[in-house]
Design an enzyme around this catalytic site. Structure first.
Site, PDB file in Angstrom:
ATOM      1  N   ARG A 150      69.906  13.432  -1.453  1.00 16.80           N
ATOM      2  CA  ARG A 150      68.337  11.937  -1.760  1.00 16.80           C
ATOM      3  C   ARG A 150      66.922  12.964  -2.438  1.00 16.80           C
ATOM      4  O   ARG A 150      67.453  14.370  -1.643  1.00 16.80           O
ATOM      5  CB  ARG A 150      68.342  11.526  -0.680  1.00 16.80           C
ATOM      6  CG  ARG A 150      69.431  10.408   0.219  1.00 16.80           C
ATOM      7  CD  ARG A 150      69.007  10.461   1.294  1.00 16.80           C
ATOM      8  NE  ARG A 150      70.313   9.714   1.909  1.00 16.80           N
ATOM      9  CZ  ARG A 150      70.474   9.523   2.361  1.00 16.80           C
ATOM     10  NH1 ARG A 150      70.715  10.601   2.718  1.00 16.80           N
ATOM     11  NH2 ARG A 150      72.071   8.900   3.199  1.00 16.80           N
ATOM     12  N   LYS A 183      69.102  11.691   6.308  1.00 17.06           N
ATOM     13  CA  LYS A 183      68.690  10.625   7.855  1.00 17.06           C
ATOM     14  C   LYS A 183      69.015  10.286   9.081  1.00 17.06           C
ATOM     15  O   LYS A 183      69.958  11.272   9.519  1.00 17.06           O
ATOM     16  CB  LYS A 183      68.736   9.110   6.969  1.00 17.06           C
ATOM     17  CG  LYS A 183      68.496   9.135   5.912  1.00 17.06           C
ATOM     18  CD  LYS A 183      68.601   7.395   5.857  1.00 17.06           C
ATOM     19  CE  LYS A 183      68.635   7.158   4.505  1.00 17.06           C
ATOM     20  NZ  LYS A 183      67.896   5.655   3.939  1.00 17.06           N
ATOM     21  N   HIS A 223      66.877   8.161  -7.295  1.00 17.43           N
ATOM     22  CA  HIS A 223      68.338   7.670  -6.560  1.00 17.43           C
ATOM     23  C   HIS A 223      69.351   7.523  -8.459  1.00 17.43           C
ATOM     24  O   HIS A 223      70.039   7.772  -7.367  1.00 17.43           O
ATOM     25  CB  HIS A 223      68.188   6.333  -6.026  1.00 17.43           C
ATOM     26  CG  HIS A 223      68.480   6.775  -4.484  1.00 17.43           C
ATOM     27  ND1 HIS A 223      67.349   6.793  -3.561  1.00 17.43           N
ATOM     28  CD2 HIS A 223      69.057   5.538  -4.153  1.00 17.43           C
ATOM     29  CE1 HIS A 223      68.477   7.646  -2.698  1.00 17.43           C
ATOM     30  NE2 HIS A 223      69.473   6.202  -2.344  1.00 17.43           N
ATOM     31  N   ARG A 240      71.892  10.690  -7.792  1.00 22.71           N
ATOM     32  CA  ARG A 240      72.645  10.095  -6.551  1.00 22.71           C
ATOM     33  C   ARG A 240      74.133   9.326  -6.791  1.00 22.71           C
ATOM     34  O   ARG A 240      75.081   9.413  -6.578  1.00 22.71           O
ATOM     35  CB  ARG A 240      71.557   9.544  -5.110  1.00 22.71           C
ATOM     36  CG  ARG A 240      72.780   9.381  -4.052  1.00 22.71           C
ATOM     37  CD  ARG A 240      71.829   9.306  -3.269  1.00 22.71           C
ATOM     38  NE  ARG A 240      72.408   8.681  -1.443  1.00 22.71           N
ATOM     39  CZ  ARG A 240      72.890   9.683  -1.006  1.00 22.71           C
ATOM     40  NH1 ARG A 240      73.081  11.132  -0.983  1.00 22.71           N
ATOM     41  NH2 ARG A 240      73.149   8.889   0.357  1.00 22.71           N
ATOM     42  N   HIS A 272      76.530   8.867   4.003  1.00 22.90           N
ATOM     43  CA  HIS A 272      76.325   6.906   4.371  1.00 22.90           C
ATOM     44  C   HIS A 272      77.118   6.759   5.464  1.00 22.90           C
ATOM     45  O   HIS A 272      78.444   7.790   6.060  1.00 22.90           O
ATOM     46  CB  HIS A 272      77.624   6.461   3.625  1.00 22.90           C
ATOM     47  CG  HIS A 272      76.833   5.914   2.540  1.00 22.90           C
ATOM     48  ND1 HIS A 272      77.447   5.240   1.318  1.00 22.90           N
ATOM     49  CD2 HIS A 272      75.200   6.267   2.242  1.00 22.90           C
ATOM     50  CE1 HIS A 272      75.885   5.798  -0.072  1.00 22.90           C
ATOM     51  NE2 HIS A 272      75.179   5.691   0.812  1.00 22.90           N
ATOM     52  N   TYR A 296      79.899   1.466  -4.956  1.00 22.20           N
ATOM     53  CA  TYR A 296      80.157   2.368  -6.180  1.00 22.20           C
ATOM     54  C   TYR A 296      81.492   1.813  -6.866  1.00 22.20           C
ATOM     55  O   TYR A 296      82.157   2.353  -7.762  1.00 22.20           O
ATOM     56  CB  TYR A 296      80.656   3.566  -5.199  1.00 22.20           C
ATOM     57  CG  TYR A 296      78.601   4.102  -5.099  1.00 22.20           C
ATOM     58  CD1 TYR A 296      77.007   4.404  -6.591  1.00 22.20           C
ATOM     59  CD2 TYR A 296      78.271   4.361  -3.797  1.00 22.20           C
ATOM     60  CE1 TYR A 296      76.748   4.486  -5.849  1.00 22.20           C
ATOM     61  CE2 TYR A 296      77.494   4.770  -4.132  1.00 22.20           C
ATOM     62  CZ  TYR A 296      76.393   4.638  -4.685  1.00 22.20           C
ATOM     63  OH  TYR A 296      74.829   5.204  -4.176  1.00 22.20           O
TER      64      TYR A 296
END
Length: 300
Positions: free
Chosen positions: A150, A174, A246, A249, A272, A281
């Site tokens: 990110r 995160k 993004h 990414r 993730h 994806y």
């Protein structure tokens, strides 16, 4: 909203900022969603957060539907308010969570936008110069494309996080989760050139700090600064549309899957928590296969 409500909101924002370590954008959305609820409460003469009941929550959701918010926005607002009231219950400020039983509208699947390989080559071409800024931009683009991290994670990379011998970076993601990401020979070469040459020239004693990427003043680059750099690149490359950070990414994940990487590996590389976040994806790659088939099969 009365002073008590504002105090509760302030406490909640501190909680998600310090304990949950949410990004500035996530915090901004939470605050806006809760303040929007406060406006609704004023309209309905609900003077306290304790006064909001399930019926009121249903009415609030109905009004949102009538204003034709997107399903994604509706789902986010419900999630924000549900988390807010969960926090209030934890702090024993309210007894019930009126948003707990609201069913969230199903989100439309939005296929992520990404760059094709020839488009990436054009982006690399525009930062192939020898100036300090060109070398910094090339290293920045190489790292974002090579790792899929990110933009906020990229801005926070320090020199000690990088291992140029093993081509890895320690990334703080995160929720303060750390993970190791891998990069290849192109990114390694670009990083070495930038660190050993350009970064030293951009830096000065007054701005001594450990962060990897710096602006022209030598201070740490910001997320907004990275976004500006990427948009400038896309303009110079004469690509249509604006680049959202993004997209790199998305491009990283899509290119890996298109070239045979398995979903679990991509999930781990992206950081993730849930496989469902990565599975979006697969729709991109299926669309890619469909377009390839229609373009090349003689009886398509």
């Amino acid at each position: 909203m009365d002073l008590f409500g504002k105090t509760c909101l302030h406490s909640f924002i501190e909680y998600i900022q310090i304990e949950k370590n949410y990004s500035e954008y996530t915090i901004q959305y939470y605050q806006e969603d809760i303040e929007h609820l406060f406006l609704f409460m004023n309209e309905q003469n609900l003077h306290s957060l304790k006064d909001v009941e399930y019926f009121d929550a249903r009415l609030y959701l109905t009004q949102l539907f009538e204003k034709e918010y997107s399903r994604a926005t509706l789902a986010r607002k419900i999630s924000s308010l549900r988390s807010f009231y969960k926090f209030l219950m934890r702090e024993q400020i309210v007894d019930d969570n009126p948003f707990a039983l609201l069913s969230q509208p199903k989100k439309h699947l939005r296929v992520p936008k990404f760059f094709y390989e020839e488009e990436m080559e054009k982006l690399f071409d525009v930062c192939s110069g020898t100036s300090e800024i060109d070398q910094r931009n090339k290293a920045l683009l190489e790292i974002l494309y090579a790792t899929g991290i990110r933009v906020s994670e990229c801005a926070n990379i320090t020199l000690k996080d990088i291992d140029l011998d093993f081509d890895t970076i320690l990334v703080k993601g995160k929720g303060r989760k750390e993970r190791i990401v891998i990069f290849g020979s192109f990114a390694n070469e670009a990083l070495k050139t930038y660190i050993n040459e350009s970064r030293q020239r951009l830096m000065n004693k007054a701005h001594d700090h450990p962060y990897l990427f710096v602006n022209y003043r030598g201070t740490p680059i910001t997320v907004r600064g990275i976004r500006h750099i990427l948009n400038t690149m896309i303009e110079k490359a004469a690509l249509t549309g604006k680049m959202h950070p993004h997209m790199l990414r998305h491009t990283f994940a899509t290119h890996l899957l298109n070239n045979g990487a398995d979903l679990r590996t991509v999930q781990e590389l992206l950081g993730h928590a849930n496989l469902s976040s990565t599975q979006v994806y697969t729709h991109v790659t299926k669309e890619h296969l469909r377009k390839t088939y229609l373009s090349h099969h003689p009886r398509a």
